[in-house]
Design a protein around this motif. Structure first.
Motif, PDB file in Angstrom:
ATOM      1  N   GLY A  66       0.819  -1.192   0.000  1.00  0.00           N
ATOM      2  CA  GLY A  66       0.000   0.000   0.000  1.00  0.00           C
ATOM      3  C   GLY A  66       0.855   1.245   0.000  1.00  0.00           C
ATOM      4  O   GLY A  66       2.092   1.182   0.039  1.00  0.00           O
ATOM      5  N   PRO A  67       0.230   2.442  -0.065  1.00  0.00           N
ATOM      6  CA  PRO A  67       0.988   3.693  -0.021  1.00  0.00           C
ATOM      7  C   PRO A  67       1.862   3.749   1.223  1.00  0.00           C
ATOM      8  O   PRO A  67       1.432   3.439   2.317  1.00  0.00           O
ATOM      9  CB  PRO A  67      -0.119   4.757   0.022  1.00  0.00           C
ATOM     10  N   ASP A  72      -1.958  -3.513   3.808  1.00  0.00           N
ATOM     11  CA  ASP A  72      -3.354  -3.316   4.151  1.00  0.00           C
ATOM     12  C   ASP A  72      -4.064  -4.650   4.348  1.00  0.00           C
ATOM     13  O   ASP A  72      -3.690  -5.675   3.755  1.00  0.00           O
ATOM     14  CB  ASP A  72      -4.066  -2.528   3.050  1.00  0.00           C
ATOM     15  N   HIS A 160     -10.680  -2.837 -16.494  1.00  0.00           N
ATOM     16  CA  HIS A 160     -10.307  -2.641 -15.093  1.00  0.00           C
ATOM     17  C   HIS A 160      -9.542  -3.852 -14.551  1.00  0.00           C
ATOM     18  O   HIS A 160      -8.610  -3.702 -13.754  1.00  0.00           O
ATOM     19  CB  HIS A 160     -11.556  -2.406 -14.242  1.00  0.00           C
ATOM     20  N   THR A 163      -5.907  -3.762 -15.580  1.00  0.00           N
ATOM     21  CA  THR A 163      -5.166  -2.777 -14.779  1.00  0.00           C
ATOM     22  C   THR A 163      -4.894  -3.311 -13.377  1.00  0.00           C
ATOM     23  O   THR A 163      -3.788  -3.170 -12.839  1.00  0.00           O
ATOM     24  CB  THR A 163      -5.953  -1.462 -14.692  1.00  0.00           C
ATOM     25  N   ARG A 170       1.154   1.680 -11.800  1.00  0.00           N
ATOM     26  CA  ARG A 170       1.211   2.662 -10.716  1.00  0.00           C
ATOM     27  C   ARG A 170       0.148   2.328  -9.678  1.00  0.00           C
ATOM     28  O   ARG A 170      -0.998   2.028 -10.028  1.00  0.00           O
ATOM     29  CB  ARG A 170       1.002   4.063 -11.276  1.00  0.00           C
ATOM     30  N   PRO A 171       0.500   2.377  -8.382  1.00  0.00           N
ATOM     31  CA  PRO A 171      -0.449   2.006  -7.331  1.00  0.00           C
ATOM     32  C   PRO A 171      -1.764   2.758  -7.408  1.00  0.00           C
ATOM     33  O   PRO A 171      -2.833   2.188  -7.152  1.00  0.00           O
ATOM     34  CB  PRO A 171       0.315   2.337  -6.038  1.00  0.00           C
ATOM     35  N   GLU A 172      -1.715   4.053  -7.782  1.00  0.00           N
ATOM     36  CA  GLU A 172      -2.954   4.817  -7.850  1.00  0.00           C
ATOM     37  C   GLU A 172      -3.868   4.321  -8.971  1.00  0.00           C
ATOM     38  O   GLU A 172      -5.095   4.325  -8.838  1.00  0.00           O
ATOM     39  CB  GLU A 172      -2.664   6.313  -8.029  1.00  0.00           C
ATOM     40  N   GLU A 173      -3.260   3.844 -10.067  1.00  0.00           N
ATOM     41  CA  GLU A 173      -4.075   3.307 -11.163  1.00  0.00           C
ATOM     42  C   GLU A 173      -4.689   1.968 -10.783  1.00  0.00           C
ATOM     43  O   GLU A 173      -5.865   1.705 -11.085  1.00  0.00           O
ATOM     44  CB  GLU A 173      -3.215   3.149 -12.418  1.00  0.00           C
ATOM     45  N   GLY A 175      -5.314   0.972  -7.706  1.00  0.00           N
ATOM     46  CA  GLY A 175      -6.340   1.267  -6.710  1.00  0.00           C
ATOM     47  C   GLY A 175      -7.610   1.795  -7.336  1.00  0.00           C
ATOM     48  O   GLY A 175      -8.714   1.421  -6.942  1.00  0.00           O
ATOM     49  N   MET A 176      -7.471   2.667  -8.337  1.00  0.00           N
ATOM     50  CA  MET A 176      -8.640   3.216  -9.016  1.00  0.00           C
ATOM     51  C   MET A 176      -9.422   2.127  -9.742  1.00  0.00           C
ATOM     52  O   MET A 176     -10.653   2.117  -9.748  1.00  0.00           O
ATOM     53  CB  MET A 176      -8.199   4.291 -10.009  1.00  0.00           C
ATOM     54  N   ARG A 179     -11.384   0.238  -7.119  1.00  0.00           N
ATOM     55  CA  ARG A 179     -12.482   1.056  -6.603  1.00  0.00           C
ATOM     56  C   ARG A 179     -13.617   1.151  -7.615  1.00  0.00           C
ATOM     57  O   ARG A 179     -14.804   1.130  -7.244  1.00  0.00           O
ATOM     58  CB  ARG A 179     -11.977   2.447  -6.227  1.00  0.00           C
TER      59      ARG A 179
END
Length: 385
Positions: A66-67, A72, A160, A163, A170-173, A175-176, A179
């Motif tokens: 995680g970040p 997590d 999705h 990805t 990238r972790p943000e991608e 995670g998105m 989500r």
């Protein structure tokens, strides 16, 4: 570890060197273990002293934490990252939905889906990408129909999922992507509660599962089921095309499809690893794994163990490959294993009956592979007939 381009189906060179249980330094500096022997991997996966809880394990791939590097807990409904008794509750509610008997009842529909998609491939004409026209859509259509996911949303789910499974994304991608999947499934669960239909998700709304748990379980089933079976179809077909004698045996004797499917599952091992954390000191293979240490189990190495499978790097559709670990082992063994087997038993005979002269459209070394994904496979499989 990178695979050898000349032997893309084999585990990375050196993975099986040394003891079947040996020390490994993880990207975050943790000193844990790597298990590669069939017996050792099976023992770890079946021992309740090893935990699957996400917050306890160290990741063997850099960037998957995680970040900030924290670990997590598993998302709500993700059974792969929890232990009993929470895991037991989910498992008991779901296991009856994927029985051998129920999958047999779906076989005819699966065969229809395979034939329809082969019609699409034939209409497209050669050369064609077998991955996008057959391997990917066939299990996706079956799973969406089983769960009750509108087919109009299939492309979104597949995008999705790709990805979410990328190891170097990238972790943000990533995670998105997750989500977005959860958000969509929450809305679909609410719709199924309001107006149930004849599908698995509607059945589950009659249990004591919360909307969040149902959404999480549905995302898990989609992510796990969309890509894995598709990858076995794609990579398995590629393996057969590189071994014409094996392809001919499958094509000429469809009655042997059960053995063929088990061998392709063993040989491809598209989900190559799992991770466990020791809850207490455990003695295994003459060594002591200390409480808190992570153990990465290499499924692909275990399924190429010469002590379990003679001449393991050779694909042999006449082999008795039962006992492979492609679906894992123990309480976390893949819930959808019978669904996947049913899909594969329908897909391969249908493909080779429709296109008996199927062959690669490009040199084998030019077939692009997905080496950066959590599920191994092909990116494309150009074929002619």
């Amino acid at each position: 570890m990178e695979r050898d381009d000349k032997c893309p189906f084999d585990p990375p060179p050196g993975l099986r060197e040394g003891r079947p249980l040996r020390r490994m330094v993880y990207p975050d500096g943790h000193v844990g273990w790597l298990a590669t022997g069939h017996a050792v991997v099976r023992a770890v996966l079946s021992d309740s002293r090893f935990s699957s809880r996400h917050e306890l394990i160290h990741e063997p791939i850099a960037g998957m934490e995680g970040p900030g590097g924290e670990r997590d807990a598993a998302p709500i409904g993700d059974m792969t990252g929890i232990d009993p008794p929470e895991h037991t509750r989910f498992r008991q509610l779901l296991v009856g939905k994927f029985t051998v008997r129920r999958m047999r009842l779906l076989t005819q529909r699966m065969e229809e889906i395979a034939r329809d998609q082969l019609d699409v491939m034939a209409e497209h004409g050669a050369p064609a990408d077998l991955w996008t026209l057959f391997a990917q859509p066939v299990p996706a259509l079956m799973l969406c129909e089983l769960l009750g996911v509108p087919l109009d949303d299939l492309d979104t789910f597949q995008r999705h999922t790709q990805t979410a499974l990328t190891q170097d994304g990238r972790p943000e991608e990533v995670g998105m992507a997750f989500r977005s999947l959860y958000g969509y499934m929450r809305k679909l669960v609410a719709a199924k509660r309001a107006e149930p239909t004849d599908d698995l998700l509607s059945d589950l709304t009659e249990t004591d599962l919360t909307d969040a748990e149902l959404a999480g379980i549905s995302v898990l089933l989609l992510v796990a089921g969309l890509d894995t079976t598709a990858s076995v179809i794609g990579l398995g077909t590629f393996a057969l095309l590189r071994n014409p004698d094996q392809l001919a045996a499958v094509r000429d004797d469809p009655s042997r499809i059960d053995d063929v499917v088990e061998e392709l599952l063993r040989y491809t091992s598209v989900a190559p690893r799992a991770v466990r954390a020791a809850l207490e000191d455990v003695e295994l293979d003459g060594q002591v794994i200390k409480a808190g240490e992570s153990v990465t189990v290499s499924i692909e190495a275990a399924d190429r163990d010469p002590e379990r499978f003679p001449d393991p790097n050779k694909i042999d559709v006449f082999r008795q490959a039962s006992g492979h670990l492609a679906f894992g082992h123990g309480i976390h063994q893949c819930l959808g294993s019978q669904l996947a087997r049913m899909e594969l038993r329908a897909a391969f005979p249908a493909l080779l009956e429709r296109f008996p002269s199927l062959r690669l459209a490009v040199p084998a070394e030019e077939v692009p592979l997905r080496a950066n994904m959590s599920v191994f496979g092909v990116r494309e499989l150009p074929v002619v007939w």
